[in-house]
Design a protein around this motif. Sequence first.
Motif, PDB file in Angstrom:
ATOM      1  N   VAL A   1     -14.366   0.189  -4.750  1.00 43.10           N
ATOM      2  CA  VAL A   1     -13.457   1.125  -5.649  1.00 43.10           C
ATOM      3  C   VAL A   1     -12.654   2.044  -4.613  1.00 43.10           C
ATOM      4  CG1 VAL A   1     -13.233   2.901  -7.178  1.00 43.10           C
ATOM      5  CG2 VAL A   1     -14.968   1.157  -7.698  1.00 43.10           C
ATOM      6  N   ASN A   2     -13.441   2.541  -3.628  1.00 43.90           N
ATOM      7  CA  ASN A   2     -12.793   3.582  -2.700  1.00 43.90           C
ATOM      8  C   ASN A   2     -12.997   2.778  -1.166  1.00 43.90           C
ATOM      9  OD1 ASN A   2     -14.517   5.550  -0.503  1.00 43.90           O
ATOM     10  ND2 ASN A   2     -12.767   6.462  -1.244  1.00 43.90           N
ATOM     11  N   GLY A   3     -12.057   3.314  -0.167  1.00 40.65           N
ATOM     12  CA  GLY A   3     -12.275   2.923   1.185  1.00 40.65           C
ATOM     13  C   GLY A   3     -12.076   4.300   2.052  1.00 40.65           C
TER      14      GLY A   3
ATOM     15  N   ARG B   1      -9.165   0.364 -10.497  1.00 45.00           N
ATOM     16  CA  ARG B   1     -10.420  -0.083 -10.291  1.00 45.00           C
ATOM     17  C   ARG B   1     -11.467   1.197 -10.811  1.00 45.00           C
ATOM     18  NH1 ARG B   1     -11.029  -3.394  -4.731  1.00 45.00           N
ATOM     19  NH2 ARG B   1      -9.813  -5.081  -5.528  1.00 45.00           N
TER      20      ARG B   1
ATOM     21  N   GLU C   1      -3.884   7.428  -2.436  1.00 43.42           N
ATOM     22  CA  GLU C   1      -4.356   7.530  -1.021  1.00 43.42           C
ATOM     23  C   GLU C   1      -4.076   8.910  -0.365  1.00 43.42           C
ATOM     24  OE1 GLU C   1      -4.406   3.447   0.616  1.00 43.42           O
ATOM     25  OE2 GLU C   1      -2.180   3.703   0.253  1.00 43.42           O
TER      26      GLU C   1
ATOM     27  N   PHE D   1      -0.756  -2.581  -8.820  1.00 42.09           N
ATOM     28  CA  PHE D   1      -1.824  -1.603  -9.357  1.00 42.09           C
ATOM     29  C   PHE D   1      -1.602  -0.282  -8.740  1.00 42.09           C
ATOM     30  CE2 PHE D   1      -3.605  -1.672  -4.964  1.00 42.09           C
ATOM     31  CZ  PHE D   1      -3.149  -3.386  -4.579  1.00 42.09           C
TER      32      PHE D   1
ATOM     33  N   GLU E   1       0.796  -1.102   0.019  1.00 41.73           N
ATOM     34  CA  GLU E   1      -0.117  -0.043   0.072  1.00 41.73           C
ATOM     35  C   GLU E   1       1.015   1.256   0.056  1.00 41.73           C
ATOM     36  OE1 GLU E   1      -2.455   0.222   3.730  1.00 41.73           O
ATOM     37  OE2 GLU E   1      -0.598   0.681   4.691  1.00 41.73           O
TER      38      GLU E   1
ATOM     39  N   THR F   1      -9.097  -5.810 -14.734  1.00 36.87           N
ATOM     40  CA  THR F   1      -8.139  -5.139 -13.693  1.00 36.87           C
ATOM     41  C   THR F   1      -8.655  -4.762 -12.416  1.00 36.87           C
ATOM     42  OG1 THR F   1      -9.177  -3.190 -14.773  1.00 36.87           O
ATOM     43  CG2 THR F   1      -6.993  -3.882 -15.736  1.00 36.87           C
TER      44      THR F   1
ATOM     45  N   THR G   1      -8.967   6.426   0.224  1.00 41.30           N
ATOM     46  CA  THR G   1      -8.269   5.480  -0.676  1.00 41.30           C
ATOM     47  C   THR G   1      -8.897   5.097  -1.932  1.00 41.30           C
ATOM     48  OG1 THR G   1      -6.680   3.642  -1.100  1.00 41.30           O
ATOM     49  CG2 THR G   1      -8.350   3.470   0.718  1.00 41.30           C
ATOM     50  N   ILE G   2      -8.351   5.487  -3.171  1.00 41.63           N
ATOM     51  CA  ILE G   2      -9.062   4.935  -4.364  1.00 41.63           C
ATOM     52  C   ILE G   2      -8.165   4.017  -5.155  1.00 41.63           C
ATOM     53  CG2 ILE G   2     -10.320   5.737  -6.436  1.00 41.63           C
ATOM     54  CD1 ILE G   2     -11.069   8.190  -5.027  1.00 41.63           C
ATOM     55  N   GLY G   3      -8.259   2.899  -5.659  1.00 39.32           N
ATOM     56  CA  GLY G   3      -7.494   2.216  -6.717  1.00 39.32           C
ATOM     57  C   GLY G   3      -7.639   3.036  -8.014  1.00 39.32           C
TER      58      GLY G   3
ATOM     59  N   ALA H   1       0.183   3.964   1.466  1.00 37.95           N
ATOM     60  CA  ALA H   1      -0.151   4.860   2.655  1.00 37.95           C
ATOM     61  C   ALA H   1       1.208   4.874   3.856  1.00 37.95           C
ATOM     62  CB  ALA H   1      -1.204   4.220   3.574  1.00 37.95           C
TER      63      ALA H   1
ATOM     64  N   ARG I   1      -8.129   5.377  10.907  1.00 37.63           N
ATOM     65  CA  ARG I   1      -7.013   4.275  11.346  1.00 37.63           C
ATOM     66  C   ARG I   1      -6.612   4.738  13.199  1.00 37.63           C
ATOM     67  NH1 ARG I   1      -4.090   2.235   6.553  1.00 37.63           N
ATOM     68  NH2 ARG I   1      -2.773   1.373   7.853  1.00 37.63           N
TER      69      ARG I   1
ATOM     70  N   THR J   1      -5.706  -7.045  -9.371  1.00 31.20           N
ATOM     71  CA  THR J   1      -4.460  -7.444 -10.131  1.00 31.20           C
ATOM     72  C   THR J   1      -3.333  -7.612  -9.044  1.00 31.20           C
ATOM     73  OG1 THR J   1      -4.056  -4.989 -10.468  1.00 31.20           O
ATOM     74  CG2 THR J   1      -4.943  -6.491 -12.313  1.00 31.20           C
TER      75      THR J   1
HETATM   76  N1  GAP Z   1      -4.046   1.724   2.637  1.00 33.26           N
HETATM   77  C1  GAP Z   1      -5.421   1.078   2.727  1.00 33.26           C
HETATM   78  C2  GAP Z   1      -5.673   0.176   1.659  1.00 33.26           C
HETATM   79  O1  GAP Z   1      -4.628  -0.227   0.844  1.00 33.26           O
HETATM   80  P1  GAP Z   1      -7.407  -1.296   0.609  1.00 33.26           P
HETATM   81  O2  GAP Z   1      -8.806  -1.617   0.698  1.00 33.26           O
HETATM   82  O3  GAP Z   1      -6.707  -2.711   0.716  1.00 33.26           O
HETATM   83  O4  GAP Z   1      -6.776  -0.344   1.746  1.00 33.26           O
HETATM   84  C3  GAP Z   1      -7.195   0.445  -1.329  1.00 33.26           C
HETATM   85  O5  GAP Z   1      -6.949  -0.846  -0.732  1.00 33.26           O
HETATM   86  C4  GAP Z   1      -7.876   0.327  -2.754  1.00 33.26           C
HETATM   87  O6  GAP Z   1      -6.821   0.072  -3.590  1.00 33.26           O
HETATM   88  C5  GAP Z   1      -9.177  -0.300  -2.901  1.00 33.26           C
HETATM   89  O7  GAP Z   1     -10.267   0.265  -2.646  1.00 33.26           O
HETATM   90  C6  GAP Z   1      -9.096  -0.748  -4.310  1.00 33.26           C
HETATM   91  O8  GAP Z   1      -9.599   0.306  -5.281  1.00 33.26           O
HETATM   92  C7  GAP Z   1      -7.453  -0.753  -4.614  1.00 33.26           C
HETATM   93  N2  GAP Z   1      -6.889  -2.262  -4.626  1.00 33.26           N
HETATM   94  C8  GAP Z   1      -6.703  -2.846  -3.627  1.00 33.26           C
HETATM   95  N3  GAP Z   1      -6.169  -3.977  -3.808  1.00 33.26           N
HETATM   96  C9  GAP Z   1      -6.339  -4.203  -5.373  1.00 33.26           C
HETATM   97  C10 GAP Z   1      -6.080  -5.185  -6.361  1.00 33.26           C
HETATM   98  N4  GAP Z   1      -5.459  -6.165  -6.090  1.00 33.26           N
HETATM   99  N5  GAP Z   1      -6.102  -4.829  -7.699  1.00 33.26           N
HETATM  100  C11 GAP Z   1      -6.500  -3.724  -7.913  1.00 33.26           C
HETATM  101  N6  GAP Z   1      -6.605  -2.650  -6.908  1.00 33.26           N
HETATM  102  C12 GAP Z   1      -6.802  -2.974  -5.649  1.00 33.26           C
END
Ligand code: GAP
Length: 457
Positions: free
Chosen positions: A285-287, A331, A221, A217, A170, A211, A326-328, A172, A291, A214
């Motif tokens: 997609v988002n969290g 995604r 954050e 990615f 991550e 995607t 956080t947003i991927g 973060a 923390r 994966t």
């Molecule tokens: N720092 C907090 C964190 O990493 P997470 O929910 O594990 O939280 C955040 O990841 C975002 O990253 C998710 O909402 C997602 O959009 C993206 N994500 C997590 N794992 C992924 C993966 N294997 N492939 C693509 N996107 C991913």
Amino acid sequence: MTKLTMDKIVAFSKTHGFIYQGSEIYGGLANTWDYGPLGVELKNNIKKIWWKKYIQERMNSYGIDASILMNPNVWVASGHVGGFNDPLMDCKECKTRHRSDSLIENYTNGLVTADGWSKEEMMEYINKNNIVCPNCGAHNYTEIREFNLMFKTHRGVTEDNKNEIYLRPETAQGQFVNFLNVQRSLRAKIPFGIGQVGKAFRNEITPGNFTFRTIEFEQMEYQLFCKPGTDDEFYEFFKNFSKDLFLDLGIRDEHLRYHDHEKLAHYAKAACDIEYLFPLGWGEVNGTHNRTNFDLTQHQDHSKKAMHYLDPETNEKYVPFVIESTIGADRAALMFLCEAYDEETLDNGETREILHLHPALAPYKVSVLPLIKKYHSEKAVELFNLVNKYFSTSYDETGKIGKRYRRQDVIGTPYCITIDDETTNNNTVTLRDRDSMEQITLKVDELIPYLNNKLFY
Ligand code: GAP
């Protein structure tokens, strides 16, 4: 329009240069994908918009770009070495491997999530409901085992344990370890935020769904450092902030939902995902995570460096709480592609394939098209060289004009500029709108201010 399937969006992405299978000519590498010329523009636009909204437009927000490779103690302190695991079980009949929590989620169509469940709780649920192997239909599993998701590599030439380092799972932690650097060098006052956009790596073994999941990615954050007691308010703020961003960029409200975590990670006070209705079902997609002061306290304990903030007004000393948003990026790109894709039936019965992308997301904002190559291309190239200084612009002089409009519709280009005799004689152009297909005439001098107005985000 016919129902959008995952297979369709995968094929569409490849055909139109958005996303290709990674290492395709060698048979691919599971769960890796390469962004093509259009896909990289789309993803860059998402990252640019995120940076603008989270870093530039917010008071007291700072961007960083931390290293992917960090001191391994970072990951001990963060809890990833000890606890960043997936619960896995093998089917004894067909030898395929599954994530126990995914088996439960898929079995209940996402109605039951195994967030924070123990191995025993998951096993009990799987047995009680006789959840079978999705590959062979048997119900004959091994025990659940924990599998650490971090990718390891070695620093230097010797491959022993002492030199082991990790690819970050991550982004973060870059914000946490730089909390004091940013606070001091920018004289930042709490509440303030630090964000970054960058790659993260997870050794996911389960099938990817394009995607969506994966092994490599990008994350966008943001960590908001705040005074304990003000955290609940910021938590609510960021839940809305990210949803509003998605709505603003064209996602329909009925395709988004909040998913509050019932069982929380040991460090979290509250956690909520925003899920999108992908063709494969609802997916995060988002969290938004509260923390608490867990991460800073952990780094303080492990690094022996104080992580306090001294309030200059009240002289209070405390370890700040952190609200994470956080947003991927990958995604998000998939979500915007799925949302924008449409097949319209026109008055003449023809089907028009179109991407209704928000202009800020569109890979090309404008396309310059000479009506007849032989007569108009010189002027069109002149216009192309003018317009592409302001906006990402494509140029197409091949085939009938109607076909060329369609080629732009399908990749989401909001405007087409047609160059014809009127341009050479009167210095005017025809501007065609992607969604309404309406055409207006503009003087060349008016073109840039007009488009600026329409495309500004
Ligand atoms: N720092 C907090 C964190 O990493 P997470 O929910 O594990 O939280 C955040 O990841 C975002 O990253 C998710 O909402 C997602 O959009 C993206 N994500 C997590 N794992 C992924 C993966 N294997 N492939 C693509 N996107 C991913």
